[in-house]
Design a protein around this motif. Structure first.
Motif, PDB file in Angstrom:
ATOM      1  N   THR A  81       0.839  -1.205   0.000  1.00 41.78           N
ATOM      2  CA  THR A  81       0.000   0.000   0.000  1.00 41.78           C
ATOM      3  C   THR A  81       0.872   1.254   0.000  1.00 41.78           C
ATOM      4  O   THR A  81       0.647   2.191  -0.764  1.00 41.78           O
ATOM      5  N   TYR A  82       1.904   1.244   0.844  1.00 43.43           N
ATOM      6  CA  TYR A  82       2.800   2.400   0.899  1.00 43.43           C
ATOM      7  C   TYR A  82       3.434   2.647  -0.473  1.00 43.43           C
ATOM      8  O   TYR A  82       3.434   3.775  -0.986  1.00 43.43           O
ATOM      9  N   LEU A  83       3.947   1.578  -1.096  1.00 45.92           N
ATOM     10  CA  LEU A  83       4.651   1.739  -2.379  1.00 45.92           C
ATOM     11  C   LEU A  83       3.706   2.210  -3.480  1.00 45.92           C
ATOM     12  O   LEU A  83       4.088   3.000  -4.347  1.00 45.92           O
ATOM     13  N   ARG A  84       2.449   1.733  -3.420  1.00 43.23           N
ATOM     14  CA  ARG A  84       1.499   2.126  -4.478  1.00 43.23           C
ATOM     15  C   ARG A  84       1.120   3.599  -4.353  1.00 43.23           C
ATOM     16  O   ARG A  84       0.786   4.245  -5.326  1.00 43.23           O
ATOM     17  N   LEU A  85       1.173   4.123  -3.102  1.00 42.85           N
ATOM     18  CA  LEU A  85       0.737   5.512  -2.878  1.00 42.85           C
ATOM     19  C   LEU A  85       1.874   6.529  -2.959  1.00 42.85           C
ATOM     20  O   LEU A  85       1.648   7.721  -2.995  1.00 42.85           O
ATOM     21  N   THR A  86       3.110   6.036  -2.925  1.00 44.54           N
ATOM     22  CA  THR A  86       4.253   6.950  -2.809  1.00 44.54           C
ATOM     23  C   THR A  86       5.260   6.675  -3.918  1.00 44.54           C
ATOM     24  O   THR A  86       5.522   5.505  -4.206  1.00 44.54           O
ATOM     25  N   ASP A  87       5.804   7.739  -4.520  1.00 43.40           N
ATOM     26  CA  ASP A  87       6.885   7.428  -5.456  1.00 43.40           C
ATOM     27  C   ASP A  87       8.169   8.182  -5.134  1.00 43.40           C
ATOM     28  O   ASP A  87       9.160   8.052  -5.820  1.00 43.40           O
ATOM     29  N   GLN A  88       8.110   8.937  -4.023  1.00 36.18           N
ATOM     30  CA  GLN A  88       9.341   9.577  -3.579  1.00 36.18           C
ATOM     31  C   GLN A  88       9.290   9.718  -2.068  1.00 36.18           C
ATOM     32  O   GLN A  88       8.256  10.118  -1.526  1.00 36.18           O
ATOM     33  N   GLY A  89      10.361   9.387  -1.396  1.00 32.45           N
ATOM     34  CA  GLY A  89      10.348   9.511   0.056  1.00 32.45           C
ATOM     35  C   GLY A  89      11.412   8.647   0.690  1.00 32.45           C
ATOM     36  O   GLY A  89      12.097   7.876   0.008  1.00 32.45           O
ATOM     37  N   VAL A  90      11.549   8.820   1.999  1.00 32.94           N
ATOM     38  CA  VAL A  90      12.463   7.978   2.762  1.00 32.94           C
ATOM     39  C   VAL A  90      11.622   7.094   3.663  1.00 32.94           C
ATOM     40  O   VAL A  90      10.724   7.571   4.355  1.00 32.94           O
ATOM     41  N   ILE A  91      11.866   5.800   3.600  1.00 30.04           N
ATOM     42  CA  ILE A  91      11.115   4.859   4.426  1.00 30.04           C
ATOM     43  C   ILE A  91      12.097   4.149   5.361  1.00 30.04           C
ATOM     44  O   ILE A  91      13.130   3.649   4.911  1.00 30.04           O
ATOM     45  N   LEU A  92      11.786   4.188   6.658  1.00 32.07           N
ATOM     46  CA  LEU A  92      12.642   3.510   7.633  1.00 32.07           C
ATOM     47  C   LEU A  92      12.058   2.144   7.948  1.00 32.07           C
ATOM     48  O   LEU A  92      10.903   2.034   8.376  1.00 32.07           O
ATOM     49  N   LEU A  93      12.826   1.108   7.708  1.00 31.88           N
ATOM     50  CA  LEU A  93      12.440  -0.244   8.120  1.00 31.88           C
ATOM     51  C   LEU A  93      13.231  -0.543   9.384  1.00 31.88           C
ATOM     52  O   LEU A  93      14.418  -0.906   9.337  1.00 31.88           O
ATOM     53  N   ASP A  94      12.579  -0.289  10.526  1.00 31.34           N
ATOM     54  CA  ASP A  94      13.259  -0.378  11.810  1.00 31.34           C
ATOM     55  C   ASP A  94      13.285  -1.825  12.289  1.00 31.34           C
ATOM     56  O   ASP A  94      12.348  -2.570  12.039  1.00 31.34           O
ATOM     57  N   GLU A  95      14.341  -2.213  13.006  1.00 26.88           N
ATOM     58  CA  GLU A  95      14.492  -3.588  13.522  1.00 26.88           C
ATOM     59  C   GLU A  95      14.419  -4.599  12.374  1.00 26.88           C
ATOM     60  O   GLU A  95      13.722  -5.613  12.457  1.00 26.88           O
ATOM     61  N   ILE A  96      15.139  -4.324  11.301  1.00 27.29           N
ATOM     62  CA  ILE A  96      15.049  -5.133  10.082  1.00 27.29           C
ATOM     63  C   ILE A  96      15.459  -6.588  10.328  1.00 27.29           C
ATOM     64  O   ILE A  96      15.005  -7.512   9.638  1.00 27.29           O
ATOM     65  N   HIS A  97      16.279  -6.808  11.365  1.00 27.21           N
ATOM     66  CA  HIS A  97      16.722  -8.180  11.685  1.00 27.21           C
ATOM     67  C   HIS A  97      15.572  -9.049  12.194  1.00 27.21           C
ATOM     68  O   HIS A  97      15.716 -10.266  12.295  1.00 27.21           O
ATOM     69  N   ARG A  98      14.446  -8.411  12.538  1.00 24.66           N
ATOM     70  CA  ARG A  98      13.318  -9.212  13.045  1.00 24.66           C
ATOM     71  C   ARG A  98      12.545  -9.900  11.919  1.00 24.66           C
ATOM     72  O   ARG A  98      11.658 -10.714  12.179  1.00 24.66           O
ATOM     73  N   LEU A  99      12.850  -9.569  10.672  1.00 27.11           N
ATOM     74  CA  LEU A  99      12.210 -10.258   9.547  1.00 27.11           C
ATOM     75  C   LEU A  99      12.780 -11.665   9.430  1.00 27.11           C
ATOM     76  O   LEU A  99      13.975 -11.874   9.674  1.00 27.11           O
ATOM     77  N   SER A 100      11.933 -12.611   9.048  1.00 31.21           N
ATOM     78  CA  SER A 100      12.440 -13.970   8.838  1.00 31.21           C
ATOM     79  C   SER A 100      13.376 -13.962   7.620  1.00 31.21           C
ATOM     80  O   SER A 100      13.369 -13.003   6.835  1.00 31.21           O
ATOM     81  N   THR A 101      14.134 -15.042   7.473  1.00 25.67           N
ATOM     82  CA  THR A 101      15.050 -15.125   6.327  1.00 25.67           C
ATOM     83  C   THR A 101      14.263 -14.993   5.021  1.00 25.67           C
ATOM     84  O   THR A 101      14.673 -14.269   4.101  1.00 25.67           O
ATOM     85  N   LYS A 102      13.106 -15.661   4.960  1.00 26.94           N
ATOM     86  CA  LYS A 102      12.306 -15.618   3.732  1.00 26.94           C
ATOM     87  C   LYS A 102      11.848 -14.177   3.445  1.00 26.94           C
ATOM     88  O   LYS A 102      11.918 -13.711   2.306  1.00 26.94           O
ATOM     89  N   GLN A 103      11.410 -13.472   4.500  1.00 28.89           N
ATOM     90  CA  GLN A 103      10.970 -12.085   4.304  1.00 28.89           C
ATOM     91  C   GLN A 103      12.155 -11.205   3.880  1.00 28.89           C
ATOM     92  O   GLN A 103      12.023 -10.360   3.002  1.00 28.89           O
ATOM     93  N   GLN A 104      13.299 -11.440   4.508  1.00 33.12           N
ATOM     94  CA  GLN A 104      14.472 -10.645   4.122  1.00 33.12           C
ATOM     95  C   GLN A 104      14.810 -10.889   2.652  1.00 33.12           C
ATOM     96  O   GLN A 104      15.158  -9.955   1.928  1.00 33.12           O
ATOM     97  N   GLU A 105      14.683 -12.156   2.225  1.00 28.90           N
ATOM     98  CA  GLU A 105      14.975 -12.471   0.813  1.00 28.90           C
ATOM     99  C   GLU A 105      14.017 -11.743  -0.115  1.00 28.90           C
ATOM    100  O   GLU A 105      14.394 -11.286  -1.194  1.00 28.90           O
ATOM    101  N   SER A 106      12.754 -11.602   0.328  1.00 27.03           N
ATOM    102  CA  SER A 106      11.776 -10.961  -0.546  1.00 27.03           C
ATOM    103  C   SER A 106      12.050  -9.458  -0.705  1.00 27.03           C
ATOM    104  O   SER A 106      11.508  -8.807  -1.589  1.00 27.03           O
ATOM    105  N   TYR A 107      12.906  -8.899   0.160  1.00 29.95           N
ATOM    106  CA  TYR A 107      13.247  -7.473   0.050  1.00 29.95           C
ATOM    107  C   TYR A 107      14.446  -7.227  -0.876  1.00 29.95           C
ATOM    108  O   TYR A 107      14.765  -6.087  -1.183  1.00 29.95           O
TER     109      TYR A 107
END
Ligand code: ADP
Length: 298
Positions: A81-107
């Motif tokens: 939703t964020y990506l569809r609504l925004t095309d310029q900006g800074v996005i903070l993904l805080d505590e990124i290590h809390r994502l599972s390996t699979k989720q990290q791979e999808s990024y």
């Protein structure tokens, strides 16, 4: 009305310390502005409360774009939703290590190629978004994701003088009287963590509001921290290490203290800084004043 946000620096000059990091980031930001290009992705690594979120906000401000922050993990549809609504900006993904390996791979494709690949085959483009990852545990970030952050400026330890200045600035923001000497003691007791300084300054403000004078000993006692910034957990750590003969491995300490290893490593940060602990080949060793920190528990 005063809000806690009054305390958050919004410009480089208000952000105390981290001179090397600020200079490096300013170069990247100014270059991106001159080239009219998207700012490269940034990874901020440092202990809780050291100023990562604040730094990310200042980066967005000086780059002149909106700032959005998410604490990981988030559902994929939130990001979509964020990506569809925004095309310029800074996005903070805080505590990124809390994502599972699979989720990290999808990024990975998001950082490398500018799109998020969904399970149904759709692609969501990320436009000119700059991603700032923040983590307290970089060892849990998978190597390919870690590598895809082009800019990884390290946080330096705050000196006691910088912590004093942070206390003075916070006290001014909440309109609380503070002498240089008191700020020095409270700054040192913050153990190099601005968020701890905030707790101490809030206690000073609240005591003053209740009609008490500025009494640093009372502030420290009420916040259960000593002049070195040691909490009960730091003292317990030293005591357990003393009981094991003054030298021990992380596994054993973790079992005895019933605390997870990342928590111990964070406690050790200050014990190392204050030179009461050292890492040796045979394990963690209590040194110097460490033995009296252990005794303070008895
Ligand atoms: P993190 O994201 O690393 O957990 P924050 O950015 O939330 O830390 O910082 C915690 C608090 O400390 C913030 O409210 C901010 O006011 C203050 N702070 C952090 N770094 C600094 C700094 N370098 N100078 C002044 N205040 C700071």
């Amino acid at each position: 009305m005063e809000t806690t946000d009054n305390l958050r620096p919004i410009e480089w000059d208000d952000y105390i310390g981290q001179a090397t990091m600020k200079e490096r980031l300013s170069i990247h930001i100014n270059s991106a502005l001159l080239r009219d290009a998207a700012l490269d992705h940034i990874l901020l690594t440092g202990p809780p409360g050291c100023g990562k979120t604040t730094m990310a906000q200042i980066i967005a401000n000086s780059y002149g774009v909106d700032f959005t922050s998410f604490i990981m993990p988030i559902k994929e549809k939130v990001l979509v939703t964020y990506l569809r609504l925004t095309d310029q900006g800074v996005i903070l993904l805080d505590e990124i290590h809390r994502l599972s390996t699979k989720q990290q791979e999808s990024y990975l494709s998001l950082l490398e190629d500018g799109y998020l690949q969904l399970d149904n085959g759709d692609r969501v483009e990320s436009g000119n978004i700059t991603i700032i990852g923040a983590t307290t545990e970089p060892e849990k970030v998978i190597a390919p994701l870690y590598d895809r952050f082009a800019i990884k400026p390290p946080f330096d330890e705050y000196s006691d003088a910088e912590m004093r200045d942070i206390v003075l600035r916070m006290a001014e923001a909440v309109e609380t009287d503070m002498t240089d000497e008191a700020a020095h003691v409270l700054g040192r007791a913050s153990g190099g963590i601005p968020r701890n300084a905030k707790s101490l300054v809030f206690m000073a403000r609240d005591l003053e509001t209740m009609g008490y004078g500025l009494d640093v000993a009372e502030i420290l006692q009420k916040c259960r921290v000593d002049e070195d910034g040691f909490s009960e957990d730091h003292r317990r750590y030293c005591q357990v290490l003393a009981e094991t003969g003054g030298i021990s491995g992380l596994e054993i300490l973790s079992a005895h203290l019933r605390l997870p290893k990342p928590t111990l490593i964070e406690l050790e940060r200050l014990l190392l800084k204050r030179e009461v602990l050292q890492y040796t080949k045979s394990g963690r060793e209590l040194i110097g004043r460490g033995w009296s920190v252990a005794k303070a528990m008895e």
